[in-house]
Design a protein around this motif. Sequence first.
Motif, PDB file in Angstrom:
ATOM      1  N   PHE A 130      -7.593  17.480   0.648  1.00 24.22           N
ATOM      2  CA  PHE A 130      -8.273  16.288   0.910  1.00 24.22           C
ATOM      3  C   PHE A 130      -7.008  15.197   0.313  1.00 24.22           C
ATOM      4  CE2 PHE A 130     -11.739  18.937   0.679  1.00 24.22           C
ATOM      5  CZ  PHE A 130     -13.257  18.349   0.973  1.00 24.22           C
ATOM      6  N   VAL A 131      -7.571  14.083   1.272  1.00 23.03           N
ATOM      7  CA  VAL A 131      -6.628  12.946   1.192  1.00 23.03           C
ATOM      8  C   VAL A 131      -7.608  11.464   0.327  1.00 23.03           C
ATOM      9  CG1 VAL A 131      -4.308  11.403   2.633  1.00 23.03           C
ATOM     10  CG2 VAL A 131      -5.113  14.322   2.822  1.00 23.03           C
ATOM     11  N   VAL A 132      -6.200  11.069  -0.613  1.00 21.00           N
ATOM     12  CA  VAL A 132      -7.036  10.407  -0.943  1.00 21.00           C
ATOM     13  C   VAL A 132      -6.759   8.891  -0.253  1.00 21.00           C
ATOM     14  CG1 VAL A 132      -7.710   8.589  -3.201  1.00 21.00           C
ATOM     15  CG2 VAL A 132      -7.207  11.681  -3.416  1.00 21.00           C
ATOM     16  N   PRO A 152     -12.161   3.455  -2.671  1.00 19.63           N
ATOM     17  CA  PRO A 152     -11.858   4.506  -2.725  1.00 19.63           C
ATOM     18  C   PRO A 152     -12.733   5.398  -2.297  1.00 19.63           C
ATOM     19  CG  PRO A 152     -12.500   4.920  -4.778  1.00 19.63           C
ATOM     20  CD  PRO A 152     -14.042   3.362  -4.141  1.00 19.63           C
ATOM     21  N   THR A 153     -11.928   6.165  -0.935  1.00 17.51           N
ATOM     22  CA  THR A 153     -12.336   6.809  -0.617  1.00 17.51           C
ATOM     23  C   THR A 153     -11.378   8.236  -0.326  1.00 17.51           C
ATOM     24  OG1 THR A 153     -11.222   6.918   2.383  1.00 17.51           O
ATOM     25  CG2 THR A 153     -12.580   4.995   1.463  1.00 17.51           C
ATOM     26  N   ALA A 154     -12.006   9.306   0.051  1.00 18.81           N
ATOM     27  CA  ALA A 154     -11.002  11.036   0.105  1.00 18.81           C
ATOM     28  C   ALA A 154     -11.435  11.129   1.950  1.00 18.81           C
ATOM     29  CB  ALA A 154     -11.153  11.538  -0.902  1.00 18.81           C
ATOM     30  N   GLY A 155     -10.683  11.973   2.348  1.00 19.42           N
ATOM     31  CA  GLY A 155     -10.882  12.717   3.277  1.00 19.42           C
ATOM     32  C   GLY A 155     -10.517  14.075   3.890  1.00 19.42           C
ATOM     33  N   GLN A 156     -10.605  15.061   4.435  1.00 20.27           N
ATOM     34  CA  GLN A 156     -10.017  16.491   5.355  1.00 20.27           C
ATOM     35  C   GLN A 156      -8.555  16.386   5.631  1.00 20.27           C
ATOM     36  OE1 GLN A 156     -12.129  19.253   7.060  1.00 20.27           O
ATOM     37  NE2 GLN A 156     -10.548  19.111   8.001  1.00 20.27           N
ATOM     38  N   ASN A 167      -2.893  16.990  -3.890  1.00 22.15           N
ATOM     39  CA  ASN A 167      -3.826  16.360  -2.893  1.00 22.15           C
ATOM     40  C   ASN A 167      -5.001  17.508  -4.118  1.00 22.15           C
ATOM     41  OD1 ASN A 167      -2.444  14.741  -0.878  1.00 22.15           O
ATOM     42  ND2 ASN A 167      -1.805  16.318  -0.725  1.00 22.15           N
ATOM     43  N   PRO A 168      -5.670  16.659  -4.051  1.00 20.53           N
ATOM     44  CA  PRO A 168      -6.950  17.343  -4.507  1.00 20.53           C
ATOM     45  C   PRO A 168      -7.558  18.687  -3.555  1.00 20.53           C
ATOM     46  CG  PRO A 168      -8.363  15.472  -3.148  1.00 20.53           C
ATOM     47  CD  PRO A 168      -6.425  14.828  -3.688  1.00 20.53           C
ATOM     48  N   THR A 169      -7.783  19.265  -3.834  1.00 18.95           N
ATOM     49  CA  THR A 169      -8.507  20.840  -3.025  1.00 18.95           C
ATOM     50  C   THR A 169     -10.276  19.822  -2.931  1.00 18.95           C
ATOM     51  OG1 THR A 169      -8.880  21.901  -4.891  1.00 18.95           O
ATOM     52  CG2 THR A 169      -6.968  22.111  -3.105  1.00 18.95           C
ATOM     53  N   ASP A 170     -10.800  19.644  -4.119  1.00 19.63           N
ATOM     54  CA  ASP A 170     -11.977  19.198  -3.700  1.00 19.63           C
ATOM     55  C   ASP A 170     -12.287  17.756  -4.251  1.00 19.63           C
ATOM     56  OD1 ASP A 170     -14.842  19.582  -3.900  1.00 19.63           O
ATOM     57  OD2 ASP A 170     -15.236  20.152  -5.540  1.00 19.63           O
ATOM     58  N   VAL A 171     -13.643  17.411  -3.465  1.00 19.48           N
ATOM     59  CA  VAL A 171     -13.232  15.815  -3.783  1.00 19.48           C
ATOM     60  C   VAL A 171     -15.300  15.329  -4.171  1.00 19.48           C
ATOM     61  CG1 VAL A 171     -11.211  14.593  -2.783  1.00 19.48           C
ATOM     62  CG2 VAL A 171     -13.550  14.982  -1.569  1.00 19.48           C
ATOM     63  N   THR A 214       0.631  -0.977  -0.046  1.00 20.16           N
ATOM     64  CA  THR A 214       0.386   0.177   0.267  1.00 20.16           C
ATOM     65  C   THR A 214       1.179   1.368   0.064  1.00 20.16           C
ATOM     66  OG1 THR A 214      -0.595  -0.556   2.617  1.00 20.16           O
ATOM     67  CG2 THR A 214      -1.877  -1.005   1.169  1.00 20.16           C
ATOM     68  N   PRO A 215       0.387   1.845  -0.515  1.00 25.32           N
ATOM     69  CA  PRO A 215       1.319   3.566  -0.572  1.00 25.32           C
ATOM     70  C   PRO A 215       1.272   4.454   0.672  1.00 25.32           C
ATOM     71  CG  PRO A 215      -0.765   3.782  -1.590  1.00 25.32           C
ATOM     72  CD  PRO A 215      -0.656   2.699  -1.400  1.00 25.32           C
ATOM     73  N   ASN A 216       1.917   4.924   0.820  1.00 25.42           N
ATOM     74  CA  ASN A 216       2.534   5.418   2.322  1.00 25.42           C
ATOM     75  C   ASN A 216       1.722   7.151   1.900  1.00 25.42           C
ATOM     76  OD1 ASN A 216       3.365   5.964   4.670  1.00 25.42           O
ATOM     77  ND2 ASN A 216       5.683   5.087   4.403  1.00 25.42           N
ATOM     78  N   PRO A 217       0.984   6.876   3.219  1.00 24.41           N
ATOM     79  CA  PRO A 217       0.749   9.087   3.303  1.00 24.41           C
ATOM     80  C   PRO A 217       1.617  10.384   2.869  1.00 24.41           C
ATOM     81  CG  PRO A 217       0.223   8.180   5.472  1.00 24.41           C
ATOM     82  CD  PRO A 217       0.906   7.026   4.028  1.00 24.41           C
ATOM     83  N   ASN A 218       3.367   9.219   2.980  1.00 25.34           N
ATOM     84  CA  ASN A 218       4.084  10.868   3.085  1.00 25.34           C
ATOM     85  C   ASN A 218       4.796  10.735   1.667  1.00 25.34           C
ATOM     86  OD1 ASN A 218       4.426  10.865   5.846  1.00 25.34           O
ATOM     87  ND2 ASN A 218       5.268   9.193   6.234  1.00 25.34           N
ATOM     88  N   SER A 219       4.488  10.203   0.959  1.00 21.05           N
ATOM     89  CA  SER A 219       4.328   9.929  -0.655  1.00 21.05           C
ATOM     90  C   SER A 219       4.291  11.232  -1.437  1.00 21.05           C
ATOM     91  CB  SER A 219       4.178   9.033  -1.889  1.00 21.05           C
ATOM     92  OG  SER A 219       4.162   8.110  -0.744  1.00 21.05           O
TER      93      SER A 219
END
Lengths: 1083, 565
Positions: A694-696, A720-724, B33-37, A599-604
């Motif tokens: 947002f972080v995917v 898939p998800t994304a969050g602020q 990173n996106p600014t809108d999703v 899995t990818p690491n968020p620090n990338s």
Amino acid sequence: MRKFLLVSALCLLHFSVAWAQERSITGRVTATEDGSPLPGVNIVVKGTTTGTVSDAEGSYRLSVPESATTLIFSFIGLVTQEVEIAGRSVIDLPMSQDVTQLNEVVVTSMNIAREKKALGYSVETVSGNKISQVAEPDPLRALTGKVPGVNIISSSGAPGSSTRITIRGNTSLLNNNQPLFVVDGIPYNNDYVTTEGTNTNTGGLTAGGAFSSRISDLDPNDIKSMTILKGANAAALYGARAANGVIVITTKSGSAGASKKGLEVTYSGTFGIEKIANLPNFQNSYGTGTNFAYAQANGSWGAPFIGSRPYAALDSIPHWYAGRPGMGEFDGVKVPYRAYPNNVKDFFETGQIFENSISISGGNEKSAISVTLSQLNQTGFVPETEFKRHNISVGGKTVLANGLIIGGNLAYTRSVQRGVLSGAPSATSGDPSAFARTLYFGRNWDVQGQPYQNPVDLGSEFFVGRDQVNNPYWAVENSGIRSTVDRYVAAFNASYDIKDWLNLTYRIGLNGYTQNTYEFQRPNGAGAPLGSITQVDVFADEINSDLIATVTKDINENFSLRALAGWNVNQRTNNTQSVNGVGYVVFDIDQMTNVNAVTPNPNSGYSRRRLYGFYGDINLGYKDWAFIELMARNDWSSTLPVKNRSFFYPAINGSIMLNEALGMQAGLINSIKVRAGWASVGNDTSPYLLSTVFVVNDFDNVTNNSAGRPFTPAGGATIPTAGQNAVLADPNLKPEMTTEIEAGFDVRLWNDRIGVNFTYYDKESKDQIAQISLPEETGYQAQLTNFGTVSNKGVEIGIDVTPIKLENGLTWTITGAYTRNRNEVVSLRDGVNEIQFGSGFGGSVSSVHRPGQPYGQLLGTVDARDEDGNLLIDPSNGQLIRALDPQIIGNPNPDYILGITNTISFKGFTLSALWDLRQGGDLFSTTVNSMLGRGVLAYQGDREGNAIIDGVYGNPETFEPYLDDSDNVIPNQTMIEVNSLYFGESFGVNSADEWAVFDATTYRLREASLTYLLPKSILSRTPFGAVSIGVVGRNLWNYSPNFPKDLNYDPETNQFGARNVQGIEYSTTPSARRFSVTLRATF
Amino acid sequence: MKSKFSKILVVFSIIGLMGCGKDFLDINEDPNNPTDVSLELLLPSVQLDMAGAMGTSGGGLSQITMSYMHQIVQRNNQNDYGVQGVDFGVTAPWLTLYTRSLADIETIIKKSEEQEAYPYLGMALAMKAYCYSILVDIWGDVPFSQANKAPEILLPVYDLGENIYPQLIDMLDDAIENLEKESIFEVEEEDLIYGGDPDLWIQFANSLKLKMYNQMREVDDVSAEVTALLTENNFISVGTEDFQLTYGTSVGPDNRNPGYVQEWAPGTANYYVSPYFYEIMANLNTFDHPDYGGRIGATGVSDPRIPYYFYNQIAEVSADDSPENPCSYCYGYVDPNTDAFIVQVPELGGTGMVAIWPFSLDIDPNEGFAQGASQTVLGLYPLGGKYDDGEGGAASFDGNPQIPQRMLTFYSQKFTEAELYLTNVATGDDALALRDGMRAAFAKVNEFATIAGAPTISTATRDTYINAVLADYNDPATTDEERLEHIITQKWIASFGFGVDAYTDYRRTGFPYIFDGNTDDLNFTVRTKEFPNAFPWPTNNLASNGNAPAQKVITSEDAKPFWME
């Protein structure tokens, strides 16, 4: 050093010569030390401007008027001498080095050599020899104790592990506090890359590898000199990143110059050994268990060994591995119950250092080339640890027929590091660290005599279960960190004198590295039962160019002018890609191809930033004893909002040579310089911080309670998800600003036998760009914005004394460096009382900033006390009562640092010793806490009795003391076993954090060396020009009076490496003691 | 000569200014990173975080609440009600709910209002009401009106719980209204809880309202509202309609039940089974104290759910197969000092139950020892472990990681109804609702057993147990207070794996009877602290919010949520 001075002087000195042909004097100027000719020496007739310069052979010819009585011989770095002519026509003069540092040339901003007396600020130079001589592969650590104002702390004794350096305290609340490194005019990236990513200054830790910081790519053998520009004033021209000071490094290859011999070859070879610096004194009377009964436990509180106590009866115990799957041969087996006194000591090995370096330099007046080849091979005292470095540096320059000087240099370094996982909260389970129990093994554990690997699943087997920790032998073999760095530096420069007073220089350089780092744990160990790998690949480069016009002009007899204007363009690019792999397929293949899921690491991510700036510097000198300098710079940064993109910052400083100004006669006082300066430095920020994102497919492992993303429900499709993002951006960021005032004096007394440098500074950083904690109910954990003010005030004192200087050559010199910094977080933001950072690793201790208090205080749990400070005791068990709220439990900032070097030289022998004292500064240490809690220390062998904790009875509900009939507190009279002093709500394992905090005051013999320079007479019939042999010992002795006895603990360590979190240690690798022999020969 | 100068000068100037075009600095757009999703990306993230914050892992609210409710025992502060505002079990759920779930819920609300995406809006409002109801239940007063409004509001005030609750009821009505609207937006599998079915969401909203009214019944007259809801009768009506999140099996990314990940790694369980909980279910009373277990002791029947709740790593403790170290709560162990088999708790016979006592931190002489390979761990039902077939064997990620995190269930709906009927807030058959609640609780166990391929509990076995409880419940000698105890005790047993509501129910009703280290017959269990009326607020948030109140004494009157008498 002198050669360097000569070269510098040739570019620096401009003077006019008047010819009054009366009579002629000739002669030769030579060096006192070795009789070599001194070119470039300035010879003038006293009271006139008549003079000349010695040639390459040191010879001179000067016509003087008949009236002339005295000649003045002067040269930067040498003692100026006045010689009576007394009718002579030939005057040969040996000149000796001037210990008066004031006349020395230093390399300052933008790589410009300057006379020290013209500087209105404090500058420190350390020669390359001092750095490469001390058998310290890390060039930064070699500076420890030698430079006032500089605080250096290493993260651990593991080979290659990072070093943190701060100059004049911490200025940035949460961002980088380390100085800017500039090597041959090009910024040198000192990133600290761990498997969490790059430069996570505030982050926690993964499994705690002792990673390296990137300055360790620099080859100490190629260093010619290091100049430490401590203040904002010295640094103003370097721009934003110089707010924390600048370390200007000149390399041999980057400053190739003509050699008087045409070709000079220097060989340097070092062989060294290293061992663990300190081991605790252990008790060997009791084995594991509790309450004097044996059990298979971590703490050595069990039954006594036969012979150690009269009643001891237990002579054998079931084998530790009985009943374990795959270990059937131990079922029903009994083993002797006895002490293994050396089970800790025998884990450690003797590490080795091999270092070989050869430097070749040569050329003529027109062209010069310098090459350095080095290799370092270091193995640590911990098994399977290693640091290797290979370096090739080539540099050269030439003067073209049209007068254009062009030069260039290339350097390539490969650094390879192998390390073990170290550091962990020993109280929690599932700890993969190689040091989880290593310094406090149960006293009856036959660690060396038992297998460490399960023959069936190849997992770890240890004396306590796999659920708790790994066998350290298994851990060093089957888990660890690996890092390979390729560093490349390429630079080109050109210089041209348009007029004799106007020079134009251009310099462009690329400094980049690629780093491949991974941390692995093979399966069936404590930390990652399925096996895991984290891999980080970093591609980073920086391109920097400067175009500088320099004016050097004597306006008239009294006034001299030196001015420059420059144009700087800088681009930094970083591409970090990181992945995690879980689930080994084959046990011992540590590759991403060998795991079940990646899995990818968020620090990338990729980032690029650009900056350009104009800068100017005007230095006006009056009669060579008064100087004033004005500097200013304007930067434009890509990282700031367009409207705030441009920022301007000026600086001013001045110096006066009081002795010359007042016309004092040389006598008791040789020189007095007074200096003062004010400077400001602006700073931009990191890229992409202006909008909230947002972080995917984010898996925030900090919260540790949510499932990873993307999410695939059982039997369903992947979603898939994304969050602020948790950080709120500020689109209106403005540059941050540091201002500093410094003032000081440099005095030389008594024929240069005594010298004192004193500097006071007051530095304030405001409008910092940093993440300020937001209350989480805002929806964000932090906001990245401008806020807060940090103040650092301090005193730096440098002293050198030569108590003995005899005709026969016996010299004793003492140099001292004193550093005292007081810092204060002056303000945060209204309504914010605290910023926490750098907690983690399962521990409850975190670093906090609070207004009005020093930087990075330790916050942790405490026990309750009454108003008078008496500890409250729970009457039900005689132990302490945990208070509700955590409090500040320590201040990691030292009160002061003092380094004293004694050097005695006689007939080629030089004996030198550096003592240092680090006074104050607190350390939270789980190693200490665990050793106490595990009952392994020698003094804990005396335990057959009871104890009463000093305190008064208190109510565990209300935290109020119980009062007797006359309203007095009731002293504790509840007896507890000695065991209970170290376990539970007392002072050892499971206790409040405050009991694991100790004052880290340390006295240390940091280095001692004996070098012998072979006499010229012996060498005259050999091809060698100079041969020296030296023996060096490092970290030979240390004493920390405020730690419990028998620990022999060395608190110079820091779990968080080169980060801002200081004063926290989680069972990290102990420090090393090192002995080495160095042979150096030139031919 | 002159021309040479200028040539060089020109070259210098050109290279010096090279690359500084007009757009040289305009490179600050984040490429990573996106600014809108879109809404469909946000919804599952909200749900995963919410379930995690409620769940059984160290960072979930169930961790401390299950400890407080004596379902589990841990070797740390909360063993003695000693939770602090820095503890991970306090800080992590607050962080997850406010900065993740609620932050993304607010984004969904804003975007779906703009886009008229009514189903998303309805779901977001329902989840927001649910999250805040739990925040109030756990912490009392919490930021609400000014929360999640950064950057406009950076220091939100804390609102009184009693002011928040009514707004949540309104919010649920609003949610229902939106869920009933037609929309071009279709929500499907990105809704991890209900697959996008608006009817199920409406049922959930009604059940949540009923639960909240029930919690308010001691401080408010809620009869009319409750009766209206019960008349409409549009609640969660079968176990498959439960408000729960079903996990996955992938380890990378780790989609497994977070409690399972924590507790079923080989030998690293943090939780012990509370001997008290176990003894009540097993119908033992080794503490020799008549009060323990309360009314449940009167039924005299062992609970058939035990092998679904707890997993014994040792099949049967005996002289041949004993825990790796002396244990405090087990049948016995082999003393390594004497090689003798020491019987510790004879009543346990040869069962493989190995646990530790609550209220014994630092006192229990045997507590310092590792039991990783022998301790009884939480089983299939609470967090996806294994069904205990009696064969033993070490826990080693060989369970059922997809087992859902329950939040609001059909069985709790029924127990709530029973409580409302019994206390005459509404009119209905409380015994029947209790029976249905118990049946639903067993059905839930069987639902998970089916997922795991384990044997299910037969109806006959189930009814033996249920009838024994009902016999005592219906006994005319049994008081209403004792009947309430039966209802809450059954709810408590069924709740194993979701401790939040049990903690709330206990504070409201004083049931079930819970363990007291000071009144048992064990000299190494000493309770020194009072039962906490709420969680302390996370210390770091108080420090960074100038509008936050001072930390409360969690045992004080002030700390009580508004619905406590």
